[in-house]
Design a protein around this motif. Structure first.
Motif, PDB file in Angstrom:
ATOM      1  N   GLU A  68       0.834  -1.204   0.000  1.00  0.00           N
ATOM      2  CA  GLU A  68       0.000   0.000   0.000  1.00  0.00           C
ATOM      3  C   GLU A  68       0.868   1.253   0.000  1.00  0.00           C
ATOM      4  N   SER A  69       0.311   2.313  -0.515  1.00  0.00           N
ATOM      5  CA  SER A  69       0.967   3.610  -0.479  1.00  0.00           C
ATOM      6  C   SER A  69      -0.093   4.692  -0.564  1.00  0.00           C
ATOM      7  N   GLY A  70       0.321   5.920  -0.274  1.00  0.00           N
ATOM      8  CA  GLY A  70      -0.575   7.054  -0.420  1.00  0.00           C
ATOM      9  C   GLY A  70      -1.124   7.624   0.865  1.00  0.00           C
ATOM     10  N   GLY A  71      -0.857   6.970   1.969  1.00  0.00           N
ATOM     11  CA  GLY A  71      -1.342   7.495   3.239  1.00  0.00           C
ATOM     12  C   GLY A  71      -0.581   8.743   3.650  1.00  0.00           C
ATOM     13  N   GLY A  72      -1.077   9.383   4.691  1.00  0.00           N
ATOM     14  CA  GLY A  72      -0.414  10.578   5.175  1.00  0.00           C
ATOM     15  C   GLY A  72      -1.326  11.411   6.034  1.00  0.00           C
ATOM     16  N   LEU A  73      -0.902  12.633   6.268  1.00  0.00           N
ATOM     17  CA  LEU A  73      -1.656  13.594   7.080  1.00  0.00           C
ATOM     18  C   LEU A  73      -2.446  14.517   6.159  1.00  0.00           C
ATOM     19  N   VAL A  74      -3.715  14.659   6.442  1.00  0.00           N
ATOM     20  CA  VAL A  74      -4.573  15.525   5.632  1.00  0.00           C
ATOM     21  C   VAL A  74      -5.522  16.265   6.548  1.00  0.00           C
ATOM     22  N   GLN A  75      -5.891  17.461   6.153  1.00  0.00           N
ATOM     23  CA  GLN A  75      -6.824  18.244   6.955  1.00  0.00           C
ATOM     24  C   GLN A  75      -8.256  17.775   6.719  1.00  0.00           C
ATOM     25  N   PRO A  76      -9.128  17.988   7.690  1.00  0.00           N
ATOM     26  CA  PRO A  76     -10.545  17.654   7.480  1.00  0.00           C
ATOM     27  C   PRO A  76     -11.081  18.320   6.228  1.00  0.00           C
ATOM     28  N   GLY A  77     -11.839  17.554   5.461  1.00  0.00           N
ATOM     29  CA  GLY A  77     -12.367  18.045   4.200  1.00  0.00           C
ATOM     30  C   GLY A  77     -11.470  17.745   3.014  1.00  0.00           C
ATOM     31  N   GLY A  78     -10.263  17.277   3.281  1.00  0.00           N
ATOM     32  CA  GLY A  78      -9.317  17.000   2.217  1.00  0.00           C
ATOM     33  C   GLY A  78      -9.526  15.644   1.560  1.00  0.00           C
ATOM     34  N   SER A  79      -8.629  15.345   0.629  1.00  0.00           N
ATOM     35  CA  SER A  79      -8.724  14.104  -0.139  1.00  0.00           C
ATOM     36  C   SER A  79      -7.379  13.379  -0.135  1.00  0.00           C
ATOM     37  N   LEU A  80      -7.448  12.086  -0.317  1.00  0.00           N
ATOM     38  CA  LEU A  80      -6.260  11.254  -0.482  1.00  0.00           C
ATOM     39  C   LEU A  80      -6.607  10.118  -1.425  1.00  0.00           C
ATOM     40  N   ARG A  81      -5.591   9.615  -2.121  1.00  0.00           N
ATOM     41  CA  ARG A  81      -5.786   8.412  -2.923  1.00  0.00           C
ATOM     42  C   ARG A  81      -4.777   7.372  -2.489  1.00  0.00           C
ATOM     43  N   LEU A  82      -5.296   6.257  -2.029  1.00  0.00           N
ATOM     44  CA  LEU A  82      -4.451   5.139  -1.642  1.00  0.00           C
ATOM     45  C   LEU A  82      -4.287   4.186  -2.810  1.00  0.00           C
ATOM     46  N   SER A  83      -3.110   3.581  -2.889  1.00  0.00           N
ATOM     47  CA  SER A  83      -2.829   2.587  -3.912  1.00  0.00           C
ATOM     48  C   SER A  83      -2.392   1.286  -3.258  1.00  0.00           C
ATOM     49  N   CYS A  84      -2.703   0.198  -3.909  1.00  0.00           N
ATOM     50  CA  CYS A  84      -2.234  -1.108  -3.470  1.00  0.00           C
ATOM     51  C   CYS A  84      -1.768  -1.873  -4.691  1.00  0.00           C
ATOM     52  N   GLU A  85      -0.495  -2.169  -4.733  1.00  0.00           N
ATOM     53  CA  GLU A  85       0.060  -2.919  -5.851  1.00  0.00           C
ATOM     54  C   GLU A  85       0.302  -4.354  -5.409  1.00  0.00           C
ATOM     55  N   ALA A  86      -0.272  -5.266  -6.154  1.00  0.00           N
ATOM     56  CA  ALA A  86      -0.148  -6.683  -5.835  1.00  0.00           C
ATOM     57  C   ALA A  86       0.835  -7.361  -6.777  1.00  0.00           C
ATOM     58  N   SER A  87       1.570  -8.291  -6.247  1.00  0.00           N
ATOM     59  CA  SER A  87       2.450  -9.108  -7.074  1.00  0.00           C
ATOM     60  C   SER A  87       2.274 -10.565  -6.682  1.00  0.00           C
ATOM     61  N   GLY A  88       2.441 -11.429  -7.678  1.00  0.00           N
ATOM     62  CA  GLY A  88       2.363 -12.854  -7.401  1.00  0.00           C
ATOM     63  C   GLY A  88       0.972 -13.429  -7.347  1.00  0.00           C
ATOM     64  N   LEU A  89      -0.023 -12.689  -7.828  1.00  0.00           N
ATOM     65  CA  LEU A  89      -1.372 -13.231  -7.836  1.00  0.00           C
ATOM     66  C   LEU A  89      -2.113 -12.835  -9.101  1.00  0.00           C
ATOM     67  N   SER A  90      -3.144 -13.613  -9.397  1.00  0.00           N
ATOM     68  CA  SER A  90      -3.976 -13.350 -10.557  1.00  0.00           C
ATOM     69  C   SER A  90      -5.377 -13.845 -10.270  1.00  0.00           C
TER      70      SER A  90
END
Length: 123
Positions: free
Chosen positions: A6-28
């Motif tokens: 996972e990536s994309g987490g962090g500190l954000v103010q109320p009302g803000g936006s974030l986009r988290l990503s999850c990259e998988a390997s070794g599966l289908s």
């Protein structure tokens, strides 16, 4: 070896936006999803998407603010979060399983988990 990062987490103010990503390997052909765990609380289902991306489900508690999607390469999923509030503060985990019901958090133990990414909503 299956790995979810996972990536994309962090500190954000109320009302803000974030986009988290999850990259998988070794599966289908796995359904994948997002869960979160706030301090002192149980892990909570947030959203799930099947391998093809046609089936998606978002928990009522975040519906309308959170959107799950899958990248063209299919091994990456995203969680777009908007209008964040302090109650969204948690560690967000990516999950993967062959069984759709498991990724929805309905039944059984999920096969694969990421290490989590922390989201903090604060002034």
């Amino acid at each position: 070896q299956v790995q979810l990062v996972e990536s994309g987490g962090g500190l954000v103010q109320p009302g803000g936006s974030l986009r988290l990503s999850c990259e998988a390997s070794g599966l289908s052909d796995y359904s994948m999803g997002w869960f979160r765990q706030a301090p002192g609380k149980d892990r909570e289902f947030i959203a799930a998407i099947n391998w093809g991306g046609e089936a998606r489900y978002v928990a009522p508690s975040v519906e309308g603010r959170f959107t799950i999607s899958r990248g063209n390469a299919k091994n990456t999923i995203f969680l777009q979060m908007k209008s964040l509030n302090v109650e969204d503060t948690a560690v967000y985990y990516c999950a993967a399983d062959k069984a759709w019901a498991k990724v929805l958090g309905i039944r059984g133990n999920i096969e694969h988990w990421g290490q989590g990414t922390r989201v903090t909503v604060s002034t």
